[in-house]
Design a protein around this motif. Sequence first.
Motif, short mmCIF file in Angstrom:
data_model
loop_
_atom_site.label_atom_id
_atom_site.label_comp_id
_atom_site.label_asym_id
_atom_site.label_seq_id
_atom_site.Cartn_x
_atom_site.Cartn_y
_atom_site.Cartn_z
N MET A 112 0.74 -1.22 0.10
CA MET A 112 0.18 -0.07 -0.10
C MET A 112 0.83 1.11 -0.06
N VAL A 113 0.66 2.05 -1.01
CA VAL A 113 1.42 3.32 -1.02
C VAL A 113 0.61 4.40 -0.48
N ARG A 114 1.07 5.33 0.44
CA ARG A 114 0.26 6.44 1.03
C ARG A 114 1.14 7.72 0.66
N GLU A 115 0.43 8.66 0.31
CA GLU A 115 0.93 9.99 0.04
C GLU A 115 0.21 10.92 0.74
N LYS A 116 0.69 11.92 1.74
CA LYS A 116 0.03 12.52 2.28
C LYS A 116 0.10 13.91 1.91
N LYS A 117 -1.05 14.82 1.84
CA LYS A 117 -0.91 16.18 1.43
C LYS A 117 -1.72 16.91 2.29
N CYS A 118 -1.13 17.86 2.95
CA CYS A 118 -1.89 18.61 3.72
C CYS A 118 -2.48 20.17 3.04
N ARG A 119 -3.67 20.08 3.14
CA ARG A 119 -4.13 21.61 2.76
C ARG A 119 -5.04 22.36 3.81
N GLU A 120 -5.27 23.39 3.33
CA GLU A 120 -6.04 24.20 4.31
C GLU A 120 -7.33 23.56 4.83
N LEU A 121 -8.03 23.01 3.73
CA LEU A 121 -9.44 22.30 4.08
C LEU A 121 -8.97 20.97 4.76
N GLY A 122 -8.21 20.39 4.79
CA GLY A 122 -8.02 18.94 5.22
C GLY A 122 -6.93 18.11 4.71
N MET A 123 -6.90 16.91 4.82
CA MET A 123 -5.74 16.04 4.40
C MET A 123 -6.30 14.98 3.49
N ARG A 124 -5.61 14.97 2.39
CA ARG A 124 -6.16 13.90 1.44
C ARG A 124 -5.20 12.59 1.51
N VAL A 125 -5.72 11.33 1.50
CA VAL A 125 -4.76 10.18 1.71
C VAL A 125 -5.13 9.62 0.35
N TRP A 126 -4.14 8.77 -0.27
CA TRP A 126 -4.26 8.32 -1.57
C TRP A 126 -4.10 7.00 -1.21
N LEU A 127 -4.84 5.86 -1.75
CA LEU A 127 -4.63 4.50 -1.47
C LEU A 127 -4.29 3.61 -2.74
N GLN A 128 -3.37 2.75 -3.01
CA GLN A 128 -3.15 2.20 -4.16
C GLN A 128 -3.28 0.85 -3.81
N PRO A 155 -17.05 18.25 -4.49
CA PRO A 155 -16.00 19.20 -3.68
C PRO A 155 -15.54 18.86 -2.47
N THR A 156 -14.40 18.81 -2.22
CA THR A 156 -13.62 18.51 -1.00
C THR A 156 -13.37 17.10 -0.82
N LEU A 157 -14.36 16.06 -1.65
CA LEU A 157 -14.07 14.84 -1.52
C LEU A 157 -13.76 14.30 -2.89
N GLN A 158 -13.05 13.43 -3.29
CA GLN A 158 -12.81 12.74 -4.49
C GLN A 158 -12.32 11.44 -4.37
N TYR A 159 -12.98 10.47 -5.46
CA TYR A 159 -12.80 9.11 -5.33
C TYR A 159 -12.75 8.63 -6.89
N MET A 160 -11.66 7.96 -7.05
CA MET A 160 -11.50 7.09 -8.32
C MET A 160 -12.12 5.81 -8.37
N SER A 161 -13.24 5.63 -9.26
CA SER A 161 -13.62 4.27 -9.57
C SER A 161 -13.48 3.69 -10.85
N SER A 162 -12.95 2.79 -10.67
CA SER A 162 -12.28 2.12 -11.87
C SER A 162 -13.09 0.56 -12.42
N LEU A 163 -13.58 0.81 -13.55
CA LEU A 163 -14.38 -0.40 -14.24
C LEU A 163 -13.09 -1.40 -14.73
N SER A 164 -12.43 -2.00 -13.94
CA SER A 164 -11.37 -2.51 -14.16
C SER A 164 -11.39 -3.93 -14.96
N SER A 165 -12.37 -4.70 -14.89
CA SER A 165 -12.86 -5.90 -15.68
C SER A 165 -13.93 -5.78 -16.36
#
Length: 300
Positions: free
Chosen positions: A1-17, A135-145
């Motif tokens: 699992m790769v985590r990249e933390k980015k702090c912003r004014e409105l919150g903290m975004r955590v990317w999961l792979q 807005p302020t929430l983002q999610y990548m949904s992949s139709l992988s198969s």
Amino acid sequence: MVREKKCRELGMRVWLQRGTEEQTVTERPASSPGQFQVVVPSQPIVAIVGDDIILPCQLEPATNALDMTVEWARPDLNPRFVYVWRDGVELESKKHFIYKGRTSVSVDKLRHGDVSLKLSRVKLSDQRRYRCFIPTLQYMSSLSSLGVVSLPAIVSINRTSSAVVLRCVSKGWHPEPEVFWLDGEGNLLSPGPTETVRGPDDLYTVSSRVTVEKRHNNNFTCRVQQNNINQTRETHIQISADFFTIPPSSSVYIIIGVIVLIIFCLCSLAFIFAWWKWKQQKPRTTQTMKLEPLIDGERD
């Protein structure tokens, strides 16, 4: 699992792979009244061509999203939107034309933070990455198969000198599937090489033959499966034990018929000859009887 933390004014975004899936979880700062995240599926999304599927996007804890802006998009398209919900209504005019009439969200579920996209009548061309954006929430949904399947059919049964040849055909698969033959106990059989044809619609037709001998129950299964989309279809057949007994061929019947005809002809010829022989002997006997009195008279 790769985590990249980015702090912003409105919150903290955590990317999961995870594998091929890129998933985004958004969290608010601890000082905020509430904390939100997107619940993501742990397994790849699988769709079958022609079916309806759901691309998940769920806010947790459940929050009324009716007044939010919800955008579903495909980054490779122009325009990129496949669905837009804004100010409490769906903006059909924003959609890319290939998705008109095929995408929707449930208004009732929006009230509970479920902004999942329903994609109807899935096509092969739908196999892409989709973005669910709030807005302020983002999610990548992949139709992988993405796949299409069909039931196989045993289309021919032929007898040989000591066995039976079965042929199984299954049309309309994507991706290319594999074909397996099994006996009544579930043991794999050894078929000939699978014949595969890819049509102009990118769908595959597979055909396989197997030679089987008489067994305890004579049950056989043709199984077609595609591991990438975790789909399996199969058909079964039970062959009567009598089918393995080869009946006399047509040539045998012809030979028997010829022999019977010859015997009949010989009998007929023998009868005709006997009748002719009898006819030839009858006048001579009559003539001999007529001459005998004359001979006796002459003696007197």
